[in-house]
Design an enzyme around this catalytic site. Structure first.
Site, PDB file in Angstrom:
ATOM      1  CG  ASN A 135      10.711  12.843 -34.524  1.00  0.00           C
ATOM      2  OD1 ASN A 135      10.177  12.210 -35.110  1.00  0.00           O
ATOM      3  ND2 ASN A 135      10.565  13.963 -33.863  1.00  0.00           N
ATOM      4  NE  ARG A 184      -0.414  14.767 -34.208  1.00  0.00           N
ATOM      5  CZ  ARG A 184       0.597  14.743 -34.943  1.00  0.00           C
ATOM      6  NH1 ARG A 184       1.838  14.815 -34.711  1.00  0.00           N
ATOM      7  NH2 ARG A 184       0.300  15.499 -36.106  1.00  0.00           N
TER       8      ARG A 184
END
Length: 138
Positions: free
Chosen positions: A72, A105
């Site tokens: 990540n 987003r």
């Protein structure tokens, strides 16, 4: 025994404190202890850095000796050609994960320099995204 490395990028050291409505209230250390216990047949290691070059160095260090990397890269996902190139340069397969659905987003989060070189991408399932990535290596 399989060896997996989880690498987290910038600001993920703030999990449990940072925007709990998006990222939840569990710290990554707490979550990591849970998954290590749940997947005790796997050697799992964890690394977090807010510094791009350190993430690249860690990919180089584990990229020829581990069975898989779960990455990540946080905001570096959308900006770091260097991390994308590091993944291209190693032998160990990398699964890109995100806690949130990056496509839900801001528009700049829709671009990834990681995805083209990753084995796969898992996003939007909270911390369970990491577990899904682990399962992809089993």
């Amino acid at each position: 025994m399989k060896k997996l490395m989880i690498i987290n990028g910038p600001n993920l050291n703030l999990l449990g404190k940072r925007e709990p409505n998006i990222y939840g209230s569990l710290t990554f250390t707490e979550f990591f202890e849970e998954i290590k216990e749940k997947y005790s047949s796997i050697q799992m290691d964890y690394y977090q850095s807010n510094i791009e070059g350190e993430i690249i160095n860690k990919l180089h260090a584990v990229g020829f000796s581990y069975d898989g990397v779960i990455l990540n890269a946080g905001a570096y996902t959308h900006t770091s050609i260097g991390i994308g190139d590091a993944i291209k340069g190693i032998e160990t397969p990398v699964v890109e994960v995100h806690i949130s659905n990056t496509f839900g987003r801001e528009e700049f989060r829709h671009q990834s320099y990681i995805s083209p070189n990753a084995k796969g991408v898992i996003l939007g399932f909270g911390l369970q995204s990491y577990e899904l990535a682990i399962q992809s290596f089993l």
